[in-house]
Scaffold this motif. Structure first.
Motif, PDB file in Angstrom:
ATOM      1  N   VAL A 165       0.840  -1.200   0.000  1.00 57.66           N
ATOM      2  CA  VAL A 165       0.000   0.000   0.000  1.00 57.66           C
ATOM      3  C   VAL A 165       0.876   1.252   0.000  1.00 57.66           C
ATOM      4  O   VAL A 165       2.097   1.186   0.184  1.00 57.66           O
ATOM      5  CB  VAL A 165      -0.926   0.036   1.240  1.00 57.66           C
ATOM      6  N   ASP A 166       0.221   2.386  -0.183  1.00 57.02           N
ATOM      7  CA  ASP A 166       0.919   3.671  -0.070  1.00 57.02           C
ATOM      8  C   ASP A 166       1.066   4.099   1.386  1.00 57.02           C
ATOM      9  O   ASP A 166       2.082   4.690   1.771  1.00 57.02           O
ATOM     10  CB  ASP A 166       0.152   4.764  -0.826  1.00 57.02           C
ATOM     11  N   VAL A 167       0.036   3.807   2.185  1.00 58.82           N
ATOM     12  CA  VAL A 167      -0.015   4.300   3.560  1.00 58.82           C
ATOM     13  C   VAL A 167      -0.333   3.147   4.507  1.00 58.82           C
ATOM     14  O   VAL A 167      -1.289   2.395   4.284  1.00 58.82           O
ATOM     15  CB  VAL A 167      -1.090   5.403   3.726  1.00 58.82           C
ATOM     16  N   LEU A 168       0.462   3.022   5.545  1.00 53.49           N
ATOM     17  CA  LEU A 168       0.209   2.035   6.602  1.00 53.49           C
ATOM     18  C   LEU A 168      -0.287   2.754   7.842  1.00 53.49           C
ATOM     19  O   LEU A 168       0.384   3.653   8.348  1.00 53.49           O
ATOM     20  CB  LEU A 168       1.496   1.280   6.935  1.00 53.49           C
ATOM     21  N   LYS A 169      -1.485   2.369   8.294  1.00 51.90           N
ATOM     22  CA  LYS A 169      -1.937   2.833   9.603  1.00 51.90           C
ATOM     23  C   LYS A 169      -1.276   1.892  10.605  1.00 51.90           C
ATOM     24  O   LYS A 169      -1.663   0.745  10.745  1.00 51.90           O
ATOM     25  CB  LYS A 169      -3.468   2.785   9.693  1.00 51.90           C
ATOM     26  N   VAL A 170      -0.252   2.384  11.290  1.00 52.31           N
ATOM     27  CA  VAL A 170       0.593   1.513  12.119  1.00 52.31           C
ATOM     28  C   VAL A 170      -0.257   0.866  13.216  1.00 52.31           C
ATOM     29  O   VAL A 170      -0.943   1.568  13.979  1.00 52.31           O
ATOM     30  CB  VAL A 170       1.751   2.317  12.738  1.00 52.31           C
ATOM     31  N   PRO A 171      -0.242  -0.467  13.318  1.00 53.91           N
ATOM     32  CA  PRO A 171      -1.073  -1.140  14.318  1.00 53.91           C
ATOM     33  C   PRO A 171      -0.708  -0.744  15.753  1.00 53.91           C
ATOM     34  O   PRO A 171       0.453  -0.423  16.055  1.00 53.91           O
ATOM     35  CB  PRO A 171      -0.780  -2.630  14.066  1.00 53.91           C
ATOM     36  N   HIS A 172      -1.718  -0.772  16.599  1.00 50.63           N
ATOM     37  CA  HIS A 172      -1.556  -0.623  18.038  1.00 50.63           C
ATOM     38  C   HIS A 172      -0.803   0.659  18.420  1.00 50.63           C
ATOM     39  O   HIS A 172       0.028   0.677  19.316  1.00 50.63           O
ATOM     40  CB  HIS A 172      -0.853  -1.845  18.626  1.00 50.63           C
ATOM     41  N   HIS A 173      -1.126   1.744  17.717  1.00 46.02           N
ATOM     42  CA  HIS A 173      -0.597   3.071  18.050  1.00 46.02           C
ATOM     43  C   HIS A 173       0.929   3.119  18.061  1.00 46.02           C
ATOM     44  O   HIS A 173       1.532   3.918  18.772  1.00 46.02           O
ATOM     45  CB  HIS A 173      -1.143   3.539  19.409  1.00 46.02           C
ATOM     46  N   GLY A 174       1.556   2.207  17.279  1.00 44.28           N
ATOM     47  CA  GLY A 174       3.014   2.205  17.212  1.00 44.28           C
ATOM     48  C   GLY A 174       3.687   1.558  18.397  1.00 44.28           C
ATOM     49  O   GLY A 174       4.839   1.883  18.702  1.00 44.28           O
ATOM     50  N   SER A 175       3.011   0.631  19.072  1.00 43.93           N
ATOM     51  CA  SER A 175       3.639  -0.053  20.209  1.00 43.93           C
ATOM     52  C   SER A 175       4.826  -0.874  19.727  1.00 43.93           C
ATOM     53  O   SER A 175       5.052  -1.057  18.525  1.00 43.93           O
ATOM     54  CB  SER A 175       2.629  -0.971  20.910  1.00 43.93           C
ATOM     55  N   ALA A 176       5.578  -1.404  20.674  1.00 42.92           N
ATOM     56  CA  ALA A 176       6.749  -2.201  20.326  1.00 42.92           C
ATOM     57  C   ALA A 176       6.376  -3.583  19.795  1.00 42.92           C
ATOM     58  O   ALA A 176       7.231  -4.311  19.285  1.00 42.92           O
ATOM     59  CB  ALA A 176       7.657  -2.348  21.547  1.00 42.92           C
ATOM     60  N   ARG A 177       5.109  -3.951  19.879  1.00 43.45           N
ATOM     61  CA  ARG A 177       4.672  -5.292  19.499  1.00 43.45           C
ATOM     62  C   ARG A 177       4.365  -5.346  18.002  1.00 43.45           C
ATOM     63  O   ARG A 177       3.202  -5.370  17.593  1.00 43.45           O
ATOM     64  CB  ARG A 177       3.462  -5.695  20.328  1.00 43.45           C
ATOM     65  N   GLN A 178       5.412  -5.340  17.180  1.00 47.71           N
ATOM     66  CA  GLN A 178       5.265  -5.330  15.728  1.00 47.71           C
ATOM     67  C   GLN A 178       6.053  -6.483  15.117  1.00 47.71           C
ATOM     68  O   GLN A 178       7.139  -6.833  15.598  1.00 47.71           O
ATOM     69  CB  GLN A 178       5.772  -4.006  15.144  1.00 47.71           C
ATOM     70  N   ASP A 179       5.505  -7.050  14.045  1.00 50.23           N
ATOM     71  CA  ASP A 179       6.196  -8.076  13.268  1.00 50.23           C
ATOM     72  C   ASP A 179       6.865  -7.395  12.074  1.00 50.23           C
ATOM     73  O   ASP A 179       6.182  -6.827  11.223  1.00 50.23           O
ATOM     74  CB  ASP A 179       5.195  -9.129  12.787  1.00 50.23           C
TER      75      ASP A 179
END
Length: 801
Positions: A723-737
């Motif tokens: 996509v062009d834009v990612l709405k970062v999951p979980h408000h940008g928490s450290a819990r990202q893959d």
């Protein structure tokens, strides 16, 4: 007026004998001001010490106990060196040293001990705790509970202690936790995690089981709860808004307030009426002291009655930090109201209160409510008296006080309020002046109702009916003033914008008494204010006329709008209750919402539903499931308002106007969103819907609060994530893959997050990871609401500030 406790010092202006601005030899104004009054000088000697105490407490809470020890030692050394040269400088050093030392010890105590160690390990514990306070968040199925842990077991060991914890309970468990009476002892199993330093607790407890009542509240706590419950029962037959507002006025019980009512009170600057504030305490003390005088109480005995009243008020309102703050400001008011008191003495009393409060509770230094309280008190002490004197030349005394006191408090707090809200409330002065005469009678009537109903329920019911109708004018004022086109004018919350606003407020503070002395100049000022209220609000340059995607600034929550057609937008989540969604949609000229996609049912994603249905026609609600209590409530609200509810399936596609929506993933299978965990529950977060949307040449990926497991599951299912834009999951928490983030191939990463949130969002590691992947990180806490448009083939970001 702003949300503050400064209201109570308005009562100073009603004490005969204070000195105003009428110069010697001039005739008294209509209020009966003495001809020889002069303005009393301000006593600024303790201001540096108060600022030093506040700053030291703030730094210690922010940086930790180590800084507190260093600062305390440095301040002691400086104090010893300076004392002989300047007693004032030595006093500042001593005050700073005490604040740093006490604050450092308090922070160290919270961050050390068995419970803190287990929290850092993320351990599961079995605990018995005494409830300190419990409430249901406004218009949201989330319980916020503070408790003192008395004994606990974790990692094979048993411990005893008095550590404080914060419990969030959502979904089906929220009502159970919120119903707990302060003083009750409960047993619960939960997972610990560290708390942020400004939380003033040792750990966050995520409940894994429902609370089991070990011992009910007893003694004075049970009696207090009986009085509060009696007030709620006495107003049960009133209109819902009346029944919700009266307990909020009397004891600060806001659990019944709707999102729409909360929004209107915020827009009109009346929120301070629904919080435990100095205004509540002032009215209570006026009533109490008036009754005492009629019974013949005089002299210092009246002071004792007043102090007892402050203690009773604090106990009745559960003694939370905001209540203690209000009580402290009440004591400041009592001192300032004493015989022969002056504005200068009032400022000295305020400085003493700031010093003592920051010593006793260093976390108040990070409290916005505390800052608003102090600023409002300063405004009233410095400006309230001379402005009232100026207006009293040609207005009745009561009218002069109503206008001057409200204007002084609002002007003093406006820069801070605008930093929080991104707007300037033009309706606040009008709403507070009109509502003021009704607040006192309604509060006193509510207090009498509570006391009577706790003993004679039938009599309390009659009184409750009458008291409920006394708040009706306040409700109508809030609704009608909030509906004015220019009720709240947008203002940039950037440093430059706030500096300009602060300078403008200081200029107005210099100008206003000169205008208030002359009726025709005051009328001209009122005409300018009226013109602003009748002019629709708008901020130059935002939103852009060609916007396609907009992340609305709703604080710590998510609300994203995608343009579907002229005046129509799809919403992906709706933010917390009363967090500004309505203002954002009005600014975007959204008149209807054909589709709302709810990622999951946490309050920061679905809490704004009630406000949305109050003001907009909604066509359909797309959800991942509706089996939990929160899901069922959202579905029922939608169906009641004529919206279709649809449960999503993977691969489904919807076309809404110019926008195309594809469901990439339903909630993560293999688990159940029980709602028993906290708002940070990974289980509930991983039940978030993942959708891809395209509109006007911009593609977007929105995944709610998905964490690593949920993001990995989306990847396994396949599908186009680019996509062009990612709405970062979980408000940008450290819990990202990282594989999920990489697969998006996004050029821009939207992070919807609240300024100064207690979760530490967005995590620094996540921000650096996104930037390393080549994404431009755009945060609502820094930029306000953010719009994206496609111009000449390029993706363009237009921010509110």
């Amino acid at each position: 007026m702003s949300e503050s406790e400064g209201d109570l010092l308005a009562a100073e202006n009603r004490r005969p004998g204070w000195h105003g601005e009428d110069p010697p030899g001039q005739p008294a104004g209509k209020g009966g001001q003495a001809a020889d009054e002069t303005r009393s000088p301000l006593d600024l000697r303790l201001v540096p010490a108060a600022v030093a105490a506040w700053a030291a407490a703030w730094l210690v809470v922010w940086a930790g106990a180590g800084l507190g020890g260093v600062a305390a030692a440095a301040a002691v050394g400086a104090g010893l060196a300076l004392w002989r040269r300047s007693a004032a400088a030595g006093l500042v050093a001593v005050v700073l040293a005490v604040a740093a030392l006490v604050g450092g010890l308090r922070v160290w105590a919270l961050e050390n001990g068995p419970l803190a160690d287990l929290a850092r390990q993320g351990a599961v514990v079995e605990a018995e705790a005494v409830i300190t306070s419990a409430r249901l968040a406004i218009a949201s199925p989330t319980a916020i509970v503070y408790a003192s842990v008395r004994e606990f077991q974790g990692r094979g060991e048993s411990y005893a202690g008095g550590a404080e914890v914060l419990v969030f309970a959502t979904g089906d468990a929220a009502s159970v936790w919120a119903a707990l009476t302060p003083g009750s002892r409960v047993a619960v199993t939960g997972r610990l995690r560290p708390a942020e330093r400004d939380e003033a607790v040792t750990a966050i407890l995520q409940p894994l089981t429902a609370p089991h009542l070990v011992t009910p509240a007893s003694g004075w706590r049970a009696a207090v709860e009986h009085v509060r419950a009696a007030l709620r029962q006495a107003t049960a037959g009133a209109r819902p808004e009346q029944a919700a507002l009266l307990p909020a006025l009397v004891v600060g019980d806001v659990s019944g307030l709707s999102a729409g009512l909360q929004t209107d009170f915020r827009t009109t600057g009346l929120t301070h009426l629904t919080a435990v504030s100095g205004a509540n305490l002032t009215i209570f003390l006026v009533f109490l002291l008036g009754a005492a005088r009629r019974l013949g109480v005089r002299g210092h005995w009246l002071d004792l009655v007043a102090v007892a009243g402050v203690v009773a008020f604090t106990v009745l309102c559960h003694g939370e930090p905001s209540v203690v703050r209000a009580a402290a400001m009440g004591l400041v008011g009592l001192a300032a109201l004493g015989r022969n008191a002056t504005a200068g003495q009032g400022l000295r009393h305020l400085c003493v209160a700031v010093i003592v409060l920051t010593w006793a509770d260093p976390w108040l230094s990070h409290s916005i409510g505390f800052a608003l309280s102090v600023l409002a008190c300063v405004g009233l002490l410095v400006w309230g008296r001379p402005w009232t004197a100026a207006l009293s030349r040609w207005l009745p005394r009561w009218a002069a006080e109503a206008v001057a006191v409200t204007a002084a408090a609002q002007l003093a707090t406006q820069p801070l309020v605008s930093w929080l809200s991104g707007s300037v409330s033009l309706s606040g002065l009008l709403a507070n002046v009109l509502a003021g005469p009704w607040v006192g009678p309604a509060t006193v009537a509510g207090l009498v109702t509570a006391l009577a109903a706790s003993v004679f329920p039938l009599v309390g019911g009659w009184l409750g009916w009458a008291a409920a109708w006394l708040v009706e004018p306040i409700l109508q004022i809030a609704h009608r003033c909030a509906a004015l086109p220019g009720a709240a004018q947008p203002w940039p919350a950037s440093p430059a914008g706030l500096i300009v606003l602060g300078a403008a407020c200081l200029f107005l503070a210099w100008l206003i008494p000169r205008l208030f002395r002359r009726p025709w100049l005051t009328a001209a000022l009122a005409a300018v204010l009226a013109a602003g209220l009748l002019q629709a609000s708008g901020q130059p340059g935002w939103p852009p006329s060609d916007w396609t995607v907009t992340a609305c600034d709703v604080g710590q929550g998510d609300a994203l709008a995608v343009l579907a057609a002229a005046g129509q937008a799809i919403l992906f989540d709706v933010g917390p209750p009363a967090a500004g969604l309505g203002n954002c949609l009005r600014a975007l000229d959204v008149r209807s919402v054909p589709l709302v996609v709810l990622s999951h049912f946490h309050a920061d994603h679905c809490g704004g539903l009630e406000e949305l249905f109050d003001g907009w026609k909604v066509g359909a609600l797309l959800v991942g499931e509706r089996s939990t209590a929160a899901g069922a409530a959202a579905a029922a609200l939608a169906e009641t308002n004529g919206a279709e509810v649809h449960v999503a399936s993977p691969g489904e596609r919807f076309t809404v106007g110019a926008a195309a929506v594809e469901v990439l993933s339903p909630p993560l299978t293999g688990t159940t969103a029980s709602g028993s965990d906290s708002e940070e529950s990974s289980d509930e977060n991983n039940h978030s819907l993942t959708v891809r949307v395209e509109a006007a040449g911009i593609s977007l990926l929105a995944a709610g609060d998905l964490e690593e497991a949920g993001q990995a599951a989306v990847l396994r299912q396949g599908g186009d994530l680019a996509v062009d834009v990612l709405k970062v999951p979980h408000h940008g928490s450290a819990r990202q893959d990282e594989a999920f983030l990489t697969a998006s191939q996004a050029a821009a990463a939207l992070v919807s997050v609240g300024a100064g949130n207690s979760y530490g969002h967005p995590a620094a590691s996540t921000v650096s990871r996104l930037e390393r992947l080549g994404m431009a990180v755009i945060r609502t806490d820094e930029h306000g609401s953010v719009s994206l448009v496609r111009r000449d083939g390029a993706l363009v970001v237009v921010s509110q500030r």
